[in-house]
Design an enzyme around this catalytic site. Structure first.
Site, mmCIF file in Angstrom:
data_model
loop_
_atom_site.group_PDB
_atom_site.id
_atom_site.type_symbol
_atom_site.label_atom_id
_atom_site.label_comp_id
_atom_site.label_asym_id
_atom_site.label_seq_id
_atom_site.Cartn_x
_atom_site.Cartn_y
_atom_site.Cartn_z
ATOM 1 N N ASP A 120 -7.359 0.667 3.666
ATOM 2 C CA ASP A 120 -6.736 -0.291 4.587
ATOM 3 C C ASP A 120 -6.632 0.327 5.995
ATOM 4 O OD1 ASP A 120 -4.679 1.488 4.163
ATOM 5 O OD2 ASP A 120 -3.149 -0.026 3.732
ATOM 6 N N SER A 121 -7.085 1.577 6.141
ATOM 7 C CA SER A 121 -7.276 2.163 7.479
ATOM 8 C C SER A 121 -8.231 1.270 8.274
ATOM 9 C CB SER A 121 -7.825 3.591 7.370
ATOM 10 O OG SER A 121 -8.919 3.646 6.475
ATOM 11 N N ASP A 177 -8.583 -0.570 -1.475
ATOM 12 C CA ASP A 177 -7.192 -0.250 -1.158
ATOM 13 C C ASP A 177 -6.364 -1.530 -1.116
ATOM 14 O OD1 ASP A 177 -5.341 1.652 -0.554
ATOM 15 O OD2 ASP A 177 -6.021 2.005 1.500
ATOM 16 N N LYS A 211 -6.608 1.202 -5.230
ATOM 17 C CA LYS A 211 -5.645 2.245 -4.864
ATOM 18 C C LYS A 211 -4.399 1.551 -4.336
ATOM 19 C CE LYS A 211 -5.982 4.859 -0.931
ATOM 20 N NZ LYS A 211 -4.680 4.540 -0.285
ATOM 21 N N GLU A 250 -0.168 2.520 -2.839
ATOM 22 C CA GLU A 250 0.713 3.576 -2.353
ATOM 23 C C GLU A 250 2.064 3.544 -3.054
ATOM 24 O OE1 GLU A 250 1.087 3.271 1.905
ATOM 25 O OE2 GLU A 250 -1.090 3.339 2.220
ATOM 26 N N GLU A 295 -1.519 12.837 0.581
ATOM 27 C CA GLU A 295 -1.762 12.799 2.030
ATOM 28 C C GLU A 295 -0.662 13.533 2.786
ATOM 29 O OE1 GLU A 295 -2.775 8.968 3.693
ATOM 30 O OE2 GLU A 295 -2.620 9.725 5.749
HETATM 31 O O1 KIV Z 1 -6.662 3.686 4.038
HETATM 32 C C1 KIV Z 1 -7.218 4.775 3.902
HETATM 33 O O2 KIV Z 1 -8.263 5.055 4.499
HETATM 34 C C2 KIV Z 1 -6.592 5.755 3.014
HETATM 35 C C3 KIV Z 1 -7.127 7.146 3.041
HETATM 36 C C4 KIV Z 1 -6.647 7.834 4.254
HETATM 37 C C5 KIV Z 1 -6.769 7.886 1.815
HETATM 38 O O3 KIV Z 1 -5.683 5.424 2.326
#
Ligand code: KIV
Length: 306
Positions: free
Chosen positions: A59-60, A98, A128, A130, A197
């Site tokens: 989600d970056s 994510d 993924k 969090e 992280e």
């Molecule tokens: O969103 C993302 O790119 C991430 C990575 C930094 C692990 O969660």
């Protein structure tokens, strides 16, 4: 640009599909797992061809591609749109999507439904999410639905306001102990791997030793089972800030800007497009065209017709 040209591993067409079993085997055999982010088709294709183990559609995306101030505004629809592009580009890497903010926090049922969309509509193979112990029930339910889950502990950017900014986590003993406990709880809940992280390297190494599943570090030192970076950071494509844990393997942003500036200058001075980038009609067809059309625009074509 100064980076070594490294020989490509066997091409993606020869490489076998990376599976969860391969990732677990790498942990057991002490072979580092490689993971990077991708948000589009060409990047996914290049990462795959380079031999990367895991592609994360992070989600970056919100920050490095969509220009949001943080990851909180990213939606399910945006994630799925980019997941599909990545899935079209990657043939062999293991694909993780994510889960964006508020797609898994409201209810377990909603979390399972949204996790399923990553596989059904996004072409991903795992998700993924969090958080620590507070996510255990949700993770159990997603895993029970047959969807592999990667956990994410330490600096969890979706909780940026709660954490008070992008800062190192687990610096103090009590906080470090809670992180270790969370890691063991997420493993017990069924995660196949954990991202750690911005965590002190001794702590990340100890957590890694205690886990049976692979840890993937970002700003967590070399003691993790694998490493991940945001690809736009690695390539020097994101100009807002670069965390200390990022190594830039290229600086593409200034190269991009220089290429754009040259294009603008060449269009303006008429040197682009030259003949080598243009197409020509045969002399015969051109004459015939002028003869057929000189009635329409006689003044313009009369002098060209012999
Ligand atoms: O969103 C993302 O790119 C991430 C990575 C930094 C692990 O969660």
């Amino acid at each position: 640009m100064s980076f070594q040209m490294i020989a490509m591993p066997s091409s993606a067409t020869e490489r076998k599909k990376v599976t969860l079993t391969d990732l677990q085997r790498k942990k057991v055999q002490g072979q580092p797992i490689t993971m990077l982010t991708a948000y589009d088709y060409p990047t996914a294709k290049a990462l795959d061809e380079a031999g990367l183990d895991v592609i994360l559609v992070g989600d970056s995306l919100g920050m490095v591609v969509l220009g949001y101030p943080n990851t909180l505004q990213v939606t399910m629809e945006e994630m799925l749109h980019h997941c599909r592009a990545v899935a079209r580009g990657a043939r062999t890497a293991f694909l993780v999507g994510d889960m964006p903010f508020m797609s898994y926090q409201v209810s377990v049922q909603e979390a399972v439904r949204n996790a399923g969309r990553f596989l059904q509509e996004g072409g991903m193979e795992a998700v993924k999410l969090e958080g620590g112990r507070e996510r255990a029930e949700t993770i159990r339910a997603i895993v029970a639905a047959g969807i592999p889950v990667m956990g994410h502990l330490g600096l969890t950017p979706q909780s940026i306001h709660q954490l008070g900014g992008f800062r190192l986590q687990g610096r103090h003993a009590a906080e470090a102990r809670r992180l270790l406990e969370d890691a063991l709880i997420l493993q017990e809940a069924g995660c196949f791997s954990l991202v750690l992280e911005s965590v002190p390297q001794q702590l990340a190494a100890l957590i890694t030793q205690q886990l049976e599943i692979p840890s993937i570090g970002i700003g967590a030192g070399a003691g993790c089972d694998g490493q991940v970076l945001v690809t736009h950071d690695l390539l020097g494509l994101f100009d807002r800030f670069t965390p200390r844990f990022v190594k830039q393997y290229a600086q593409l942003y200034p190269l991009m800007r220089a290429a754009f500036a040259q294009y603008i200058a060449e269009v303006q001075d008429g040197s682009f497009p030259g003949d080598e980038h243009s197409f020509t009609m045969s002399e015969e067809e051109w004459r015939s065209f002028l003869q057929q059309t000189h009635n329409l625009v006689p003044g313009l074509f009369a002098e060209n017709i012999k």
